[in-house]
Design a protein around this motif. Sequence first.
Motif, PDB file in Angstrom:
ATOM      1  N   ASP A 236      10.428  10.641 -75.592  1.00 17.00           N
ATOM      2  CA  ASP A 236      11.762  10.189 -75.995  1.00 17.00           C
ATOM      3  C   ASP A 236      12.245  10.995 -77.205  1.00 17.00           C
ATOM      4  O   ASP A 236      12.177  10.556 -78.347  1.00 17.00           O
ATOM      5  CB  ASP A 236      11.723   8.699 -76.329  1.00 17.00           C
ATOM      6  CG  ASP A 236      13.120   8.113 -76.525  1.00 17.00           C
ATOM      7  OD1 ASP A 236      14.095   8.875 -76.406  1.00 17.00           O
ATOM      8  OD2 ASP A 236      13.213   6.901 -76.802  1.00 17.00           O
TER       9      ASP A 236
ATOM     10  N   GLU B  16      15.126   9.461 -79.415  1.00 25.28           N
ATOM     11  CA  GLU B  16      14.750   8.495 -80.447  1.00 25.28           C
ATOM     12  C   GLU B  16      14.306   9.219 -81.705  1.00 25.28           C
ATOM     13  O   GLU B  16      14.617   8.798 -82.836  1.00 25.28           O
ATOM     14  CB  GLU B  16      13.620   7.608 -79.915  1.00 25.28           C
ATOM     15  CG  GLU B  16      13.286   6.398 -80.791  1.00 25.28           C
ATOM     16  CD  GLU B  16      12.296   6.713 -81.895  1.00 25.28           C
ATOM     17  OE1 GLU B  16      12.370   6.056 -82.963  1.00 25.28           O
ATOM     18  OE2 GLU B  16      11.466   7.625 -81.702  1.00 25.28           O
TER      19      GLU B  16
ATOM     20  N   ARG C 124      16.164   9.460 -85.880  1.00 26.64           N
ATOM     21  CA  ARG C 124      15.554   9.206 -87.188  1.00 26.64           C
ATOM     22  C   ARG C 124      16.181  10.062 -88.293  1.00 26.64           C
ATOM     23  O   ARG C 124      15.985   9.787 -89.478  1.00 26.64           O
ATOM     24  CB  ARG C 124      14.048   9.482 -87.132  1.00 26.64           C
ATOM     25  CG  ARG C 124      13.292   8.624 -86.129  1.00 26.64           C
ATOM     26  CD  ARG C 124      11.839   9.068 -86.001  1.00 26.64           C
ATOM     27  NE  ARG C 124      11.167   8.430 -84.869  1.00 26.64           N
ATOM     28  CZ  ARG C 124       9.965   8.743 -84.430  1.00 26.64           C
ATOM     29  NH1 ARG C 124       9.277   9.710 -85.033  1.00 26.64           N
ATOM     30  NH2 ARG C 124       9.438   8.123 -83.378  1.00 26.64           N
TER      31      ARG C 124
END
Length: 495
Positions: free
Chosen positions: A209, A212, A216
């Motif tokens: 992923d 994702e 961050r």
Amino acid sequence: MSESQRATESSPLLSPDTPDVKETGTPNTEQIKLFSCVSVALSMMTGVGIFIFPNLVLQDVESGGASLLIWTTAGIIALLAGLCYSELSTALPGSGGELVYIQKVYGRAAANLFLLTSAFVKYPAITIIMTRTSFTYLLKCFTDFSLESSPYEFLLSLAGIFIVVTTCLMACCSTRLCTVAINALNFCKLFGILLILSFALYVGITAPDKAEIAGRFSLKNTTTHVPTLLISLFGAIASYEGWNSLNLVAGEVHNPQQTMPLAITIATCSAIVFYLSCNIAYLVVLPLNVMKSSTAVALDLGRIALGQCGTILLSICVVASCLATVLGLVLCNSRLLQRAARDGQIPEVFKLTLNRTATPILSVILHGLICSVFAMITSLEALTTIVIIVSWLFYSLCFTAQLVLRYRDKVKPSFRVAVLIPVLLIMFSVILMISPALTNVGKYRSSFFVTVILLAILTPISVLSTLPSLHRPDSPLVLTSNKLTRYVESSGSFS
């Protein structure tokens, strides 16, 4: 001890009218060229801070993107400060750094305060930051011990004292042993950094992923509380400590008006790239919530990337890096205390060296005792706050000295920065120093007032040490100091 050394130390207490620190370099010692200057500054700036502070910065700013901006901002501040110091090195040529600049502009009392604050506050606090970090990594590597429990706080203080005592014993036995150990342990730091970057590259390539991970790095949820943003700079700025290291040897730098600014620019830009790369590595491997709550961020990265093997490898690297710093501080601060004894700020007995090893063993012991007191402070944030305040107090005095030399004394350095740079740095220094008092976090506020109390204690001592009446041969302090020194020398082991 050579006869020349004995001659220079014949007076137990430095007289207040002793000539100022030399401000001129010796032409035949100009031997440090650009590559060596960059290496020195870069090695000083890229220390163990990358293993200690990334999670603290993220906790304060709340977002990965903002934490990268904080590390970049801290690097830019270090660069501007380094350029100001480059001007100072050409305005007052010679080695010595802040001690020379402060004494020239503000006098001996201020120089004494700088010396005492460094020896009794700054370096002991940094030492305990290192011992705290090494013990935390060891504990987290092999146990699931709660770091919030009362026994942990006690063990933290006990471990700090044990590490300090052990390193002081090494320094007492042999200076060469310490330097060899430092060189060997520093290789572990480089290996640990390579491991972090390698693990991040592996995780980044194999992660299913990637969206994702990319999330961050956003600025979402970044705090807008200004005192908190200033506090978040503490860890990053502390990591860049070392940007001023070249000024300590400026008198030996070849062509300083060109070499100093160029070296600090190359070194600081390289350090910015280094810290950003490592922080990106942490963000790639660790989810934000894991990194925020981490007390040993490099260890958690190793655990996620390579399991228990990665945990052990990175723990060894971090502990070795911290021990190298602790050993270096023992050697550095014991000599600083020895200098303070020669200058009459502390009893003369601390200038004595052990004949067998030529080590200032009493100064080493004093360093150990001071560090043992600081070991009672178990909060990393509190220790960092103390270091930042005392450091930037004297940095701000040097930036002000830069303007005084330029406009009051009409000194014309061969390298100059825009006047706005030192002005902005002075303003930033003041805001940075008072920011802990403005935050609502108790450990920052309490450490601010602890630092103020320490400075309030050391300031009158620094002023009193310049009074001629205290340096008379019949002064009670001089007589007592001489008596104690002669008694220790009578053993035949010290000189």
